[in-house]
Design a protein around this motif. Structure first.
Motif, short mmCIF file in Angstrom:
data_model
loop_
_atom_site.label_atom_id
_atom_site.label_comp_id
_atom_site.label_asym_id
_atom_site.label_seq_id
_atom_site.Cartn_x
_atom_site.Cartn_y
_atom_site.Cartn_z
N UNK A 147 0.83 -1.21 0.00
CA UNK A 147 0.00 0.00 0.00
C UNK A 147 0.86 1.26 0.00
N UNK A 148 1.92 1.25 0.80
CA UNK A 148 2.81 2.40 0.85
C UNK A 148 3.54 2.58 -0.47
N UNK A 149 3.98 1.48 -1.07
CA UNK A 149 4.66 1.57 -2.36
C UNK A 149 3.74 2.16 -3.43
N UNK A 150 2.47 1.81 -3.37
CA UNK A 150 1.51 2.33 -4.35
C UNK A 150 1.42 3.84 -4.28
N UNK A 151 1.29 4.41 -3.06
CA UNK A 151 1.19 5.86 -2.97
C UNK A 151 2.53 6.52 -3.28
N UNK A 160 -3.18 22.47 -8.17
CA UNK A 160 -3.21 22.70 -6.73
C UNK A 160 -4.22 21.81 -6.01
N UNK A 161 -5.43 21.73 -6.49
CA UNK A 161 -6.45 20.94 -5.82
C UNK A 161 -6.12 19.45 -5.86
N UNK A 162 -5.56 18.99 -6.97
CA UNK A 162 -5.18 17.58 -7.06
C UNK A 162 -4.02 17.26 -6.13
N UNK A 163 -3.11 18.21 -5.97
CA UNK A 163 -1.99 18.02 -5.04
C UNK A 163 -2.51 17.86 -3.62
N UNK A 164 -3.49 18.67 -3.25
CA UNK A 164 -4.06 18.57 -1.91
C UNK A 164 -4.75 17.23 -1.71
N UNK A 165 -5.53 16.82 -2.70
CA UNK A 165 -6.21 15.51 -2.59
C UNK A 165 -5.21 14.38 -2.51
N UNK A 166 -4.15 14.45 -3.30
CA UNK A 166 -3.14 13.40 -3.27
C UNK A 166 -2.43 13.36 -1.92
N UNK A 167 -2.16 14.52 -1.33
CA UNK A 167 -1.53 14.56 -0.02
C UNK A 167 -2.42 13.90 1.03
N UNK A 168 -3.71 14.17 0.98
CA UNK A 168 -4.63 13.57 1.94
C UNK A 168 -4.67 12.06 1.77
N UNK A 170 -2.29 10.18 0.54
CA UNK A 170 -1.00 9.64 0.97
C UNK A 170 -0.95 9.47 2.48
N UNK A 171 -1.34 10.51 3.22
CA UNK A 171 -1.23 10.43 4.67
C UNK A 171 -2.32 9.56 5.28
N UNK A 172 -3.44 9.40 4.57
CA UNK A 172 -4.42 8.41 5.02
C UNK A 172 -3.83 7.01 4.96
N UNK A 173 -2.93 6.79 4.02
CA UNK A 173 -2.33 5.47 3.82
C UNK A 173 -1.14 5.23 4.75
N UNK A 174 -0.22 6.20 4.83
CA UNK A 174 1.04 5.96 5.54
C UNK A 174 1.09 6.68 6.89
N UNK A 175 0.09 7.47 7.22
CA UNK A 175 0.08 8.18 8.49
C UNK A 175 -0.14 7.24 9.66
N UNK A 176 -0.36 7.82 10.83
CA UNK A 176 -0.43 7.06 12.08
C UNK A 176 -1.85 6.57 12.35
N UNK A 182 -4.86 14.78 10.98
CA UNK A 182 -5.08 16.23 10.98
C UNK A 182 -5.25 16.69 9.53
N UNK A 183 -6.44 16.49 9.00
CA UNK A 183 -6.70 16.77 7.59
C UNK A 183 -6.52 18.26 7.27
N UNK A 184 -6.90 19.11 8.20
CA UNK A 184 -6.77 20.55 7.94
C UNK A 184 -5.31 20.93 7.77
N UNK A 185 -4.44 20.41 8.65
CA UNK A 185 -3.02 20.74 8.54
C UNK A 185 -2.43 20.15 7.27
N UNK A 186 -2.78 18.92 6.94
CA UNK A 186 -2.26 18.29 5.73
C UNK A 186 -2.62 19.12 4.51
N UNK A 187 -3.88 19.54 4.41
CA UNK A 187 -4.32 20.33 3.27
C UNK A 187 -3.61 21.68 3.24
N UNK A 188 -3.44 22.29 4.39
CA UNK A 188 -2.79 23.61 4.46
C UNK A 188 -1.32 23.52 4.03
N UNK A 189 -0.61 22.53 4.55
CA UNK A 189 0.81 22.40 4.20
C UNK A 189 0.97 22.01 2.73
#
Length: 284
Positions: A147-151, A160-168, A170-176, A182-189
């Motif tokens: 799963x991690x290799x896939x992302x 920009x919007x696709x980058x934000x979606x992809x970040x969310x 990614x972190x849904x997959x490899x995050x804790x 923290x979806x708000x922080x992920x989207x903001x960064x």
């Protein structure tokens, strides 16, 4: 405020937290990440403990020099990598020169941990202490899950919007999994990173550097540096075996693992991270 420094023939962008004269602490971020992935509040916590904190953009990330003229070797190609982790370690040593720091406490996360390890190997007198977070001496010591290799290998988004979606995603997959995302922080960064500099090819070049660099374990065994290894027990991108291998390679390294922590730095664990780093850097 963005500051800039010449380093190893390129330019690195950085900023600082805490007053000069405190314990020098250099933060090195990971693959494709910019210095802002070291959260301002986390840096402030370290500064409050008596550190002069510097975080910076690696080459091919953020506001530092990008190697856009360098081709990215295709998968399986024999063409050499544009650069190696050793070159990124030399960049870091050059930044220490520009800062006027003879040495510093060095903290690296993920690829940043690999760079920190290389820095300690190549420039041992520049590293007062080494903290390696969710990292490994070699990709072979900690292969990612499917799963991690896939992302990791997903083609980089371009708008920009696709980058934000992809970040969310990614972190849904490899995050804790043991801590709220923290979806708000992920989207903001993600949005801020896109606005500062979006360069998927730069991330690919960094990944090539990781894969083309050798196993650091034999040379880590020769280090004489106080070392701390922090690793999540639920890390899918760099599994716990990478942290164990790092701690086993560095003589007398202290290993601390965290149940429920994946490949990120969950805010609820910040006090424990800061306590452990502060204890290490205060040791002399």
């Amino acid at each position: 405020m963005t500051l800039r420094a010449p380093a190893n023939g390129i330019e690195l962008a950085y900023d600082t937290f805490g007053p000069p004269g405190e314990r020098p602490l250099l933060l090195i971020m990971g693959l494709g990440a910019q210095r802002i992935h070291w959260d301002d509040d986390f840096c402030a916590l370290l500064a409050d403990r008596g550190h002069h904190v510097v975080r910076f953009d690696n080459r091919d990330a953020g506001e530092s020099t990008h190697f856009r003229e360098a081709a990215v070797p295709a998968s399986g190609a024999r063409r050499p990598a544009p650069y190696l982790l050793d070159d990124m370690a030399d960049d870091t040593a050059g930044l220490l020169d520009a800062l006027g720091w003879e040495s510093a406490h060095v903290v690296g996360a993920s690829m940043g941990g690999m760079i920190a390890q290389s820095l300690a190997i190549r420039h041992p007198h520049r590293v007062r202490s080494l903290t390696s977070i969710m990292s490994t001496p070699s990709p072979r010591a900690a292969p990612p899950t499917e799963a991690a290799m896939t992302v990791l290998m997903t083609r980089g988004a371009t708008d920009r919007e696709s980058v934000i979606r992809q970040a969310l995603l990614t972190w849904e997959t490899i995050g804790s999994p043991g801590y709220p995302l923290d979806r708000e922080r992920i989207a903001r960064v993600a949005a801020l990173s896109y606005d500062r500099c979006h360069d998927p090819a730069g991330t690919a070049r960094q990944l090539t550097a990781i894969m083309a660099s050798g196993d650091r374990a034999p040379l880590l065994k020769e280090l004489a540096v106080r070392a701390l290894v922090l690793h999540g027990e639920a890390d899918q991108l760099v599994p716990l075996s990478g942290g164990i291998a790092t701690a086993e390679a560095i003589p007398e390294a202290r290993l601390i693992t965290f149940p429920g922590m994946g490949h990120d730095l969950p805010r609820p664990l910040w006090p424990e991270f800061v306590d452990a780093i502060d204890e290490l850097t205060a040791a002399g």
